[in-house]
Write a protein that holds these residues in place. Sequence first.
Motif, short mmCIF file in Angstrom:
data_model
loop_
_atom_site.label_atom_id
_atom_site.label_comp_id
_atom_site.label_asym_id
_atom_site.label_seq_id
_atom_site.Cartn_x
_atom_site.Cartn_y
_atom_site.Cartn_z
N ARG A 67 0.83 -1.22 0.00
CA ARG A 67 0.00 0.00 0.00
C ARG A 67 0.87 1.28 0.00
O ARG A 67 0.47 2.29 -0.57
N GLU A 70 1.58 1.73 -3.54
CA GLU A 70 0.35 2.18 -4.22
C GLU A 70 0.16 3.68 -4.07
O GLU A 70 -0.16 4.38 -5.04
N ILE A 71 0.41 4.18 -2.86
CA ILE A 71 0.22 5.63 -2.62
C ILE A 71 1.12 6.44 -3.55
O ILE A 71 0.67 7.38 -4.21
N GLU A 74 -0.06 6.13 -7.22
CA GLU A 74 -1.38 6.68 -7.58
C GLU A 74 -1.30 8.20 -7.83
O GLU A 74 -2.15 8.79 -8.45
N GLU A 90 -2.98 10.30 4.26
CA GLU A 90 -3.43 9.19 3.39
C GLU A 90 -2.72 7.89 3.79
O GLU A 90 -3.34 6.82 3.88
N LYS A 93 -4.15 6.34 6.96
CA LYS A 93 -5.50 5.80 6.69
C LYS A 93 -5.39 4.49 5.92
O LYS A 93 -5.95 3.47 6.31
N ARG A 94 -4.62 4.48 4.84
CA ARG A 94 -4.54 3.28 3.99
C ARG A 94 -3.89 2.12 4.75
O ARG A 94 -4.22 0.96 4.53
N LEU A 95 -2.98 2.44 5.62
CA LEU A 95 -2.30 1.36 6.37
C LEU A 95 -2.97 1.10 7.71
O LEU A 95 -2.48 0.31 8.53
N GLU A 96 -4.08 1.79 7.95
CA GLU A 96 -4.85 1.62 9.19
C GLU A 96 -3.93 1.71 10.40
O GLU A 96 -3.93 0.84 11.29
#
Length: 262
Positions: A67, A70-71, A74, A90, A93-96
């Motif tokens: 992820r 991905e960040i 993107e 971000e 959030k994406r990696l919780e």
Amino acid sequence: MNKAVTVMPDVQGSADTRHIAIDKVGIKDIKHPIRVKDRSGREQHTIANFNMYVSLPHNFKGTHMSRFVEILNEHEYEITVDSFKDMLVEMTKRLEARAGHIEMAFTYFVIKLAPVSSVRSLLDYEVTFIGEITDDKPVITVKVIVPVTSLCPCSKEISQYGAHNQRSHVTVTAKTNGFLWIEDLIDLVEKEASCQLYGLLKRPDEKYVTEYAYEHPKFVEDMVRDIATKLNKDPRVTAYVVESENFESIHNHSAYAMIHKA
Ligand SMILES: Nc1nc2c(ncn2[C@@H]2O[C@H](COP(=O)(O)OP(=O)(O)OP(=O)(O)O)[C@@H](O)[C@H]2O)c(=O)[nH]1
């Protein structure tokens, strides 16, 4: 033909029973193109080296490393201090994750006009944005290495003519609560040096910088004190480390000084 969907185990998401949380886990030394907005409003395309980490609670086996990549892929981020904050938010959030840390290091070019001839050239600076975030509260630190000229006050005072001088690196690592341009830090440092550097100098310019440095002698102590005095007056700077290293022309070692304001 329908392929049978294989359900793959999510090892990273599985439980861990060692009861040891991890402070930072993620990816290190990944390069990616970025666009840096400069103070004049133009964009500079450069390549940054990223370290991206998040915290991992004790009960998870692994973070989801894909992820992070991905960040980066993107967005071909237009990087300013603000968008860098967005990247931090971000990522957590994406990696919780509760906490995150991004270091983004890149070479940044500033257009310089020579002092007498006004010939135009680029000068390169090493810049790092360091972002820390905990519970959605990002803190940004900007680090800039500024190459300058330093000329020794003692050598000038005791000599009948001349004074030893050399290239120095002044590193300012400034924690900011506002919008700080890279150029703001560069200008602040260059004004306190014996003389600033230029990519291109014609003879009238060389005469100017030689005499200017002679008229502005500075120890390493003077450099860090004069820069700290300026940083203390800037409300956008909440904490800093300022270092000066003179690559002494009369020794095979450097002179060094540092001031840290937490
Ligand atoms: N946590 C962890 N991941 C690793 C390690 N070594 C490799 N990986 C990565 O594991 C990644 C795959 O795991 P995830 O990122 O969770 O991939 P995924 O489950 O398909 O993606 P998500 O659905 O977003 O979780 C690969 O990108 C590998 O690079 C490691 O030591 N620790």
